[in-house]
Design a protein around this motif. Structure first.
Motif, PDB file in Angstrom:
ATOM      1  N   LEU A  38     -49.538 -26.375 -51.126  1.00 23.68           N
ATOM      2  CA  LEU A  38     -48.400 -25.326 -51.613  1.00 23.68           C
ATOM      3  C   LEU A  38     -47.153 -25.681 -51.026  1.00 23.68           C
ATOM      4  O   LEU A  38     -47.010 -25.807 -49.768  1.00 23.68           O
ATOM      5  N   CYS A  39     -45.988 -25.779 -51.759  1.00 19.80           N
ATOM      6  CA  CYS A  39     -44.263 -26.294 -51.293  1.00 19.80           C
ATOM      7  C   CYS A  39     -43.559 -25.178 -51.677  1.00 19.80           C
ATOM      8  O   CYS A  39     -43.523 -24.908 -52.782  1.00 19.80           O
ATOM      9  N   GLY A  40     -42.908 -24.670 -50.723  1.00 20.13           N
ATOM     10  CA  GLY A  40     -41.716 -23.887 -51.020  1.00 20.13           C
ATOM     11  C   GLY A  40     -40.649 -24.704 -51.142  1.00 20.13           C
ATOM     12  O   GLY A  40     -40.208 -25.157 -50.208  1.00 20.13           O
ATOM     13  N   GLN A  53     -40.327 -17.272 -44.817  1.00 17.07           N
ATOM     14  CA  GLN A  53     -41.401 -18.237 -44.537  1.00 17.07           C
ATOM     15  C   GLN A  53     -42.824 -17.717 -44.130  1.00 17.07           C
ATOM     16  O   GLN A  53     -43.831 -18.263 -44.459  1.00 17.07           O
ATOM     17  N   ALA A  56     -45.052 -16.461 -47.032  1.00 22.36           N
ATOM     18  CA  ALA A  56     -45.537 -17.848 -47.718  1.00 22.36           C
ATOM     19  C   ALA A  56     -46.569 -18.299 -47.008  1.00 22.36           C
ATOM     20  O   ALA A  56     -47.621 -18.700 -47.647  1.00 22.36           O
ATOM     21  N   ARG A  57     -46.376 -18.604 -45.747  1.00 24.50           N
ATOM     22  CA  ARG A  57     -47.699 -18.980 -44.725  1.00 24.50           C
ATOM     23  C   ARG A  57     -48.732 -18.236 -44.908  1.00 24.50           C
ATOM     24  O   ARG A  57     -49.921 -18.673 -44.981  1.00 24.50           O
ATOM     25  N   ALA A  60     -50.580 -18.953 -48.139  1.00 22.41           N
ATOM     26  CA  ALA A  60     -51.092 -20.155 -48.135  1.00 22.41           C
ATOM     27  C   ALA A  60     -52.539 -20.155 -47.484  1.00 22.41           C
ATOM     28  O   ALA A  60     -53.644 -20.708 -47.765  1.00 22.41           O
ATOM     29  N   LYS A  61     -52.522 -19.281 -46.342  1.00 20.54           N
ATOM     30  CA  LYS A  61     -53.623 -19.284 -45.363  1.00 20.54           C
ATOM     31  C   LYS A  61     -54.765 -18.332 -46.119  1.00 20.54           C
ATOM     32  O   LYS A  61     -55.952 -18.919 -46.023  1.00 20.54           O
ATOM     33  N   TYR A  67     -49.270 -25.561 -46.486  1.00 15.56           N
ATOM     34  CA  TYR A  67     -48.072 -25.087 -46.921  1.00 15.56           C
ATOM     35  C   TYR A  67     -46.906 -26.005 -46.096  1.00 15.56           C
ATOM     36  O   TYR A  67     -46.793 -26.118 -45.099  1.00 15.56           O
ATOM     37  N   GLU A  69     -42.391 -26.482 -46.473  1.00 16.01           N
ATOM     38  CA  GLU A  69     -41.062 -26.035 -47.227  1.00 16.01           C
ATOM     39  C   GLU A  69     -40.519 -27.314 -47.423  1.00 16.01           C
ATOM     40  O   GLU A  69     -40.289 -28.324 -46.560  1.00 16.01           O
TER      41      GLU A  69
END
Length: 92
Positions: A38-40, A53, A56-57, A60-61, A67, A69
């Motif tokens: 997964l990429c922000g 951030q 988003a982390r 992903a977790k 993850y 960025e």
């Protein structure tokens, strides 16, 4: 089978769609458990950032995804995202 799954850090709606995209990848890939990183994306646009951030982390977790960025403009973490994806594919 592996995927770089990108969402736009400056677009809340794209982050909200990630869950659906993951399900689509699982449904339509040749694997029940495809490798996904997964990429922000657009992390170079800090002043326009809408997705935190930590949020988003945590997402992903919960999905057991790495993850990062990334930024196509600056090249930040592009190579690293590909390396992580290839490592996961090769370990499979």
């Amino acid at each position: 089978m592996g995927f770089l799954l990108l969402f736009d850090l400056t677009n809340e709606a794209s982050f909200l769609e990630v869950r659906n995209w993951i399900e689509q990848l699982k449904t339509h890939s040749l694997s029940d458990d495809p490798d996904i990183v997964l990429c922000g994306h657009k992390c170079d646009l800090q002043e326009k950032r809408l997705v935190n951030q930590n949020r988003a982390r945590e997402f992903a977790k919960n999905y057991n995804l790495p993850y990062l960025e990334t930024s196509a403009k600056s090249g930040q973490n592009i190579d690293r995202a590909i390396e992580i994806l290839l490592d996961r594919i090769m370990h499979r």
